[in-house]
Enzyme design. Structure first.
Site, mmCIF file in Angstrom:
data_model
loop_
_atom_site.group_PDB
_atom_site.id
_atom_site.type_symbol
_atom_site.label_atom_id
_atom_site.label_comp_id
_atom_site.label_asym_id
_atom_site.label_seq_id
_atom_site.Cartn_x
_atom_site.Cartn_y
_atom_site.Cartn_z
ATOM 1 C CE LYS A 17 -11.548 7.713 11.037
ATOM 2 N NZ LYS A 17 -10.513 7.233 11.936
ATOM 3 C CB ALA A 116 -4.451 13.124 11.346
ATOM 4 C CB SER A 122 -11.665 7.271 4.158
ATOM 5 O OG SER A 122 -10.545 6.470 4.426
ATOM 6 C CG ASP A 155 -11.595 4.565 8.250
ATOM 7 O OD1 ASP A 155 -12.144 3.670 8.905
ATOM 8 O OD2 ASP A 155 -10.640 5.246 8.657
HETATM 9 O O1 C5P Z 1 -8.378 -0.143 4.542
HETATM 10 P P1 C5P Z 1 -7.286 0.860 4.522
HETATM 11 O O2 C5P Z 1 -6.585 0.923 3.197
HETATM 12 O O3 C5P Z 1 -7.687 2.205 5.011
HETATM 13 O O4 C5P Z 1 -6.217 0.332 5.583
HETATM 14 C C1 C5P Z 1 -4.887 0.752 5.610
HETATM 15 C C2 C5P Z 1 -4.054 -0.298 6.328
HETATM 16 O O5 C5P Z 1 -4.440 -0.383 7.705
HETATM 17 C C3 C5P Z 1 -4.257 -1.698 5.787
HETATM 18 O O6 C5P Z 1 -3.377 -1.973 4.734
HETATM 19 C C4 C5P Z 1 -3.978 -2.555 6.989
HETATM 20 O O7 C5P Z 1 -2.588 -2.714 7.151
HETATM 21 C C5 C5P Z 1 -4.470 -1.717 8.154
HETATM 22 N N1 C5P Z 1 -5.834 -2.072 8.595
HETATM 23 C C6 C5P Z 1 -6.031 -3.244 9.284
HETATM 24 N N2 C5P Z 1 -7.298 -3.574 9.711
HETATM 25 C C7 C5P Z 1 -8.349 -2.765 9.467
HETATM 26 C C8 C5P Z 1 -8.165 -1.548 8.763
HETATM 27 C C9 C5P Z 1 -6.882 -1.233 8.346
HETATM 28 O O8 C5P Z 1 -5.082 -4.010 9.525
HETATM 29 N N3 C5P Z 1 -9.564 -3.100 9.925
#
Ligand code: C5P
Length: 303
Positions: A17, A116, A122, A155
């Site tokens: 994406k 990236a 995801s 994601d």
């Molecule tokens: O949800 P995901 O594991 O992909 O997110 C990775 C990191 O990115 C999270 O641990 C967080 O620190 C940050 N994040 C965030 N707010 C979001 C998505 C991700 O702070 N909406």
């Protein structure tokens, strides 16, 4: 996401994406950030081959596309194939949610660069949920797959249905598909170094005047390329540029081409150019490739 049956295996294409717009609306009490983001799926994909395994175990093998021997993987792209891999966690979460005792052997061919902002990990995990739901004949409804996906990352939900275009809110897990006027021609550049999503979010310092994606969405619906280019926005671009000078360098290189506009995707470090048409995208891609900035992909929206 596209899939086809191959004997007992399912072969799935899991797309990348791009974020054409990403506003951070604030920090939440759970540590995540509240987002409004516009995402498109693009014609760059990983491939997963999933085969049922009666032992109940989940095993993963990973090969980089274009790499003939496993031992020749570049260290920067090294990927864990253990239980911490999001693909394995997705398969386990599905087993736990349904009590299913079947397992799977999963072969991943990786094309989407990591660290990236292209959502590769995801997308692979969402593809795993959708494919195993079918392969294991679980018949979980879409809202249940979405619930499991949201528990694994922010994601994944976009990739459960992989719409060409959607506006995503909350942590990024609330998806509203939007019809797209015409496909976009794009060039994506992944600089030589990547960035961790968490590190970039931690470097975000707040905004006094959050922007809305309304004008961009109107322009995407009507196919108004000039306005699309003028309304690209990414609140994580400045924090990422502070952490990696290659982001700024890549954006400057794209600005020196015939592109309509450029921005960074997600938490970076990949940047993209919006191009007038396919021929222009191929010219821009060749020029950026010749500059040796990193990996360059000429793509369209949609898989
Ligand atoms: O949800 P995901 O594991 O992909 O997110 C990775 C990191 O990115 C999270 O641990 C967080 O620190 C940050 N994040 C965030 N707010 C979001 C998505 C991700 O702070 N909406």
């Amino acid at each position: 996401m596209r899939y086809r049956q191959h004997g007992p295996s399912l072969v799935v294409q899991a797309p990348a994406k791009l974020n054409l717009f990403l506003e951070v609306l604030g920090k939440r009490s759970d540590g995540y950030h509240e987002l409004e983001t516009v995402m498109v799926s693009i014609g760059l994909h990983d491939t997963l081959r999933l085969q049922p395994d009666a032992s109940g175990g989940i095993s993963l093998r990973c090969t980089l596309a274009g790499e003939p021997a496993e031992g020749r993987r570049r260290p920067v792209e090294r990927l864990s194939t253990g239980d911490d891999n999001l693909i394995c966690r997705a398969a386990r979460a599905l087993q736990e949610a349904t009590g299913c005792r079947q397992g799977a052997c999963i072969d991943l061919t990786k094309r989407i660069p990591m660290e990236a902002g292209l959502g590769g990990g995801s997308s692979d995990a969402a593809a795993t949920l959708v494919a195993l739901n079918r392969l294991w004949r679980l018949n979980l409804p879409s809202d249940e797959l979405h619930r499991i996906a949201a528990g694994l990352g922010s994601d994944l939900n976009f990739f459960i249905d992989s719409p060409s275009l959607a506006v995503c809110r909350g942590r990024g897990e609330q998806i509203e598909p939007v019809p797209m006027g015409r496909p976009l021609h794009l060039v994506v550049v992944r600089p030589r170094e990547g960035l961790s999503t968490g590190a970039v979010f931690r470097n975000w310092e707040g905004t006094a005047t959050p922007q809305s994606s309304d004008r961009l969405l109107d322009a995407l619906r009507s196919g108004d390329l000039g306005t699309v280019g003028a309304t690209l926005h990414n609140a994580l671009q400045a924090p990422a540029e502070q952490l990696s000078e290659q982001v700024r360098k890549t954006l400057r290189a794209i600005d020196g081409t015939e592109s309509v506009a450029a921005a960074m995707s997600g938490s970076g470090t990949a940047c993209f150019a919006i191009c007038r048409n396919g021929a222009s995208a191929r010219r821009i891609g060749a020029r950026l490739r010749a500059q040796g900035l990193g990996r360059v992909f000429v793509v369209r929206t949609g898989l």
